[in-house]
Enzyme design. Sequence first.
Site, short mmCIF file in Angstrom:
data_model
loop_
_atom_site.label_atom_id
_atom_site.label_comp_id
_atom_site.label_asym_id
_atom_site.label_seq_id
_atom_site.Cartn_x
_atom_site.Cartn_y
_atom_site.Cartn_z
N ASP A 92 0.87 -1.17 0.00
CA ASP A 92 0.00 0.00 0.00
C ASP A 92 0.91 1.23 0.00
O ASP A 92 1.92 1.26 0.68
CB ASP A 92 -0.87 -0.05 1.26
N SER A 93 0.54 2.25 -0.75
CA SER A 93 1.44 3.39 -0.96
C SER A 93 1.57 4.33 0.23
O SER A 93 2.40 5.22 0.23
CB SER A 93 0.94 4.21 -2.15
N GLY A 94 0.72 4.17 1.23
CA GLY A 94 0.75 5.08 2.37
C GLY A 94 -0.41 6.06 2.39
O GLY A 94 -0.58 6.82 3.34
N GLY A 95 -1.25 6.04 1.34
CA GLY A 95 -2.39 6.96 1.29
C GLY A 95 -3.34 6.78 2.46
O GLY A 95 -3.87 7.75 3.01
N ASP A 146 -2.43 8.13 -3.30
CA ASP A 146 -3.76 8.73 -3.39
C ASP A 146 -4.14 9.36 -2.07
O ASP A 146 -3.45 9.18 -1.07
CB ASP A 146 -4.80 7.66 -3.76
N GLN A 194 -11.19 6.56 -6.34
CA GLN A 194 -11.73 7.25 -5.17
C GLN A 194 -13.10 7.84 -5.51
O GLN A 194 -13.72 7.43 -6.48
CB GLN A 194 -10.74 8.32 -4.69
N ASP A 271 -7.74 -7.22 1.43
CA ASP A 271 -6.86 -7.23 2.61
C ASP A 271 -7.61 -6.55 3.74
O ASP A 271 -8.50 -5.72 3.50
CB ASP A 271 -5.55 -6.46 2.35
N HIS A 340 -5.73 -19.05 13.59
CA HIS A 340 -7.07 -19.55 13.24
C HIS A 340 -7.79 -18.61 12.30
O HIS A 340 -8.32 -19.02 11.26
CB HIS A 340 -7.94 -19.76 14.49
#
Length: 376
Positions: A92-95, A146, A194, A271, A340
Amino acid sequence: MKFTLEKKDPQSKARAATMVTDHGVIETPIFMPVGTVASVKGVHQRELKEEINPDIILGNTYHLYLRPKLDILEAAGGLHKFMGWDRNILTDSGGYQVYSLSANRKIKEEGVKFKSHIDGSYHFFTPENVMEIQRTIGADIIMAFDECTPYPCDYNYAKRSMHMTHRWLDRCMSHLEKLPFKYGYEQTFFPIVQGSTYKDLRKQSAEYIANAGAEGNAIGGLSVGEPAEEMYAMTEVVCDILPEEKPRYLMGVGTPINILENIALGVDMFDCVMPTRNARNGMLFTAHGTINIKNKKWEADFSPIDEMGITFVDTEYSKAYLRHLFAANEYLGKQIATIHNLGFYLWLTREARKHIIAGDFTEWKNMMVKQMDKRL
């Protein structure tokens, strides 16, 4: 990356596909365990590979940039070698972290100035340097930079933010063309749709992202507090526009029911921190409903944690023992619950794939949603 669409469900938009990268095959639908700081919290890589067995996991650019830092990752030969993981990784880019650090960041056209949650130091992310950072981290799939808008979000703000995300995308793609691959393998780039919960903005953004011509596409800005019905409505709008011949990744989603409903709308990749975070709080997801293992009702229940479970913890330990570990604040309890839950999420998406291929996904999905909506 090569993406092959294998089968579509006749009663929904669910699909089974295969993605191939330099680090192996990813069969979709797929859930990606979150390994934010080069570790799926509380799980050894051997357990991750042999018991949970995901084709791909997720790391985070913001966190890895701050710690261990890029020089360490580069000296190690990239994130795969640093953490001892030879399968696929997405970053993930950090947005999203920019969104979650709302009190400690300032967004402008050039990029985002933010304050480190570790030591208070200031840093600046731009579309260009985020591409450079992700090249150095070395994930197989990297994301555009983004802005993730909050919920609720004013229409005009959502519109301005969406257009800025599009301009940032253009800068990401332009800069990425200039950057050579590192570590001897290629990377695949995904832009992000978005538009908050506004149908017209989501349509506009999905069209812009589809026209960018990237190898895969992501849907961001959902699972940030909006009702599930709005999430599904926005996902449906976007999936109807994004190209069918490319993978679709719904970021940060969600509960087992959310995942099945979004698979039915045409999403391939997911995710979420929910299976690991909820595990550490004693919540177990199963095919028959949710268990709060801290409840007294499990105190003398010596049956296996989950007889249908796919990992060793499900049958080697009892509910009573796991409850005892939580009551004693023994960290092993959190580890067992984490293994689990991740095992269950991977079972769920793989079972969904089987039913898509068999042609009875919708019937199975509806049955599972009813069962999983119970509190045991």
